[in-house]
Design an enzyme around this catalytic site. Structure first.
Site, PDB file in Angstrom:
ATOM      1  N   GLN A 154       0.822  -1.222   0.000  1.00 41.80           N
ATOM      2  CA  GLN A 154       0.000   0.000   0.000  1.00 41.80           C
ATOM      3  C   GLN A 154       0.850   1.264   0.000  1.00 41.80           C
ATOM      4  O   GLN A 154       0.305   2.372  -0.090  1.00 41.80           O
ATOM      5  CB  GLN A 154      -0.941  -0.012   1.205  1.00 41.80           C
ATOM      6  N   CYS A 160      -5.032   0.442   3.609  1.00 39.76           N
ATOM      7  CA  CYS A 160      -5.109  -0.974   3.968  1.00 39.76           C
ATOM      8  C   CYS A 160      -6.512  -1.532   3.761  1.00 39.76           C
ATOM      9  O   CYS A 160      -6.677  -2.672   3.353  1.00 39.76           O
ATOM     10  CB  CYS A 160      -4.677  -1.181   5.414  1.00 39.76           C
ATOM     11  N   HIS A 301      -5.976  -1.410  11.722  1.00 44.75           N
ATOM     12  CA  HIS A 301      -5.367  -1.850  10.480  1.00 44.75           C
ATOM     13  C   HIS A 301      -6.243  -2.965   9.914  1.00 44.75           C
ATOM     14  O   HIS A 301      -6.770  -3.784  10.666  1.00 44.75           O
ATOM     15  CB  HIS A 301      -3.952  -2.344  10.773  1.00 44.75           C
ATOM     16  N   ASN A 322      -0.796  -9.425   4.936  1.00 46.85           N
ATOM     17  CA  ASN A 322      -0.746  -7.979   5.132  1.00 46.85           C
ATOM     18  C   ASN A 322      -0.517  -7.295   3.777  1.00 46.85           C
ATOM     19  O   ASN A 322      -0.347  -7.977   2.754  1.00 46.85           O
ATOM     20  CB  ASN A 322       0.374  -7.655   6.135  1.00 46.85           C
TER      21      ASN A 322
END
Ligand code: NAG
Ligand code: NAG
Length: 375
Positions: A154, A160, A301, A322
């Site tokens: 990102q 995110c 997040h 992630n």
């Protein structure tokens, strides 16, 4: 210091091109010897720059000295943490190691949950039904089955939420249609109205995908959506130009129940919101057990749970994808402890877990079907 700074800056450009490809395989540990003197620290920093400079966008060359101060503090923290007995995970230097936690959190997190909370009060949210599974395996990893796209990055935008949403849709689309397509986070960021680079609402972003669909990521040819630009732009989605991927609905996994989350993950990768900490930022490998963030306004997040498992020492974990590139954690993934005493799960992982729902391919036209098949 001025002279060394200049030579560092000049030297940096020479190593930029060769350094980045290998970054994910370099294990930058911090030894006591590295911490001994200002000079040894500077050498460690130079080495770190040679590996991570190009893969991190926090760098401002005029700012090398204050970066070095933040780097020293992080290096000391990594070294002290890794000396502790009985830890199930370890820290390392990574692309974020020259930022304070506050700077970091301001750039790389960005999940918001307020609108789901509002919808919950309005009764507008659908809860996921527990899937009808007979046998529940002790471990499951969707990455093994080719339904998860490679880890993305990102960059310095708090998007995110868009990455988690696109990743969840990519996976359910593969599970239902057999096509592993890379979808456009940039379109979600630009067009969904669900957020910006300071964070966003995953539930609302899924809503957008239900109504509009997501284009494929740019592969050099229109009509694919332009590639990720690290900032919100005006919406360039054109509904007359398929292919794009739609979903048929979304549901919220009942919160405060890790068993419900496990069953949901067995059906498909699930988008979740977690609160993250300084230790999460510097996570290098193993099973993360906290500490978690304590300020949901800053630390939220959004990531993707793609499976679960248990170590040979009997520590249960979630497998999480992630969106900080492959140089972070275990090749871009983190394992976080599962089935803990707190019913909300590690870092609140069960609190806002969302599944996109898809029944069958819903393409705009026969041309789109052909385009996707050829892709
Ligand atoms: C999940 O599967 C992928 C692909 O086989 C593998 O690389 C990865 O190590 C697995 N993760 C865990 C935690 O077992
Ligand atoms: C948690 O979810 C499981 C699976 O859906 C369900 O069987 C169980 O009753 C739930 N537990 C609680 C406390 O709601």
């Amino acid at each position: 210091m001025k002279k060394t700074t200049l030579s560092l800056v000049v030297g940096l450009w020479a190593v930029l091109l060769v350094a980045t490809a290998a970054a994910q395989d370099v294990d930058l540990t911090v030894t006591d010897k590295d911490l001994e003197t200002e000079e040894s620290m500077w050498n460690l920093y130079k080495w770190w720059c040679s590996v991570y400079y190009a893969s991190s966008s926090s760098r401002d060359l005029a700012d090398v000295e204050s970066r070095f101060e933040a780097f020293k503090a992080n290096a000391r923290h990594v070294n002290e943490f890794n000396k502790k007995e009985g830890m199930t995970y370890r820290l390392g230097l990574n692309q974020f190691s020259d930022m304070t936690f506050e700077e970091f959190a301001g750039k790389f997190t960005g999940g918001r949950t307020g609108s789901i909370a509002g919808d919950l009060r309005d009764g507008a949210v659908t809860y996921c039904k527990p899937p009808a599974v007979g046998y529940v395996p002790p471990s499951w990893n969707w990455t093994k089955y080719g339904v998860v796209t490679p880890v993305k990055n990102q960059l310095t935008c708090g998007s995110c939420w868009a990455f988690s949403v696109a990743a969840a849709v990519e996976s359910i689309n593969m599970i239902r249609t057999g096509n592993l397509l890379t979808l456009s986070e940039q379109q979600i960021l630009d067009c969904s109205g669900a957020g910006d680079c300071n964070g966003g609402y995953p539930y609302d972003a899924f809503d957008y995908v239900i109504k509009t669909g997501i284009s494929l990521d740019n592969r050099g040819n229109p009509p694919y959506y332009p590639p990720y630009e690290n900032q919100k732009q005006k919406c360039r989605f054109d509904p007359r130009k398929p292919p794009f991927v739609k979903i048929d609905g979304e549901c919220l996994v009942p919160s405060g129940n890790e068993t419900a989350l496990k069953l949901a993950v067995l059906s498909q990768p699930v988008s979740v919101v977690i609160t993250i900490s300084d230790e999460f930022r510097s996570y290098r490998g193993g099973v993360f057990r906290g500490p978690c963030g304590s300020n949901p306004n800053v630390d939220n997040h959004v990531v993707l749970v793609v499976g679960y498992g248990v170590t040979t020492d009997n520590i249960k974990y979630w497998i999480i994808k992630n969106s900080w590139g492959k140089t972070w954690g275990e090749y871009g993934y983190i394992r976080m402890e599962r089935d803990i005493l707190n019913k909300n799960g590690i870092c609140g992982i069960t609190t806002w877990a969302i599944c996109p729902l898809k029944n069958k391919p819903r393409l705009a036209s026969a041309d789109a079907a052909a385009a996707v098949a050829a892709y």
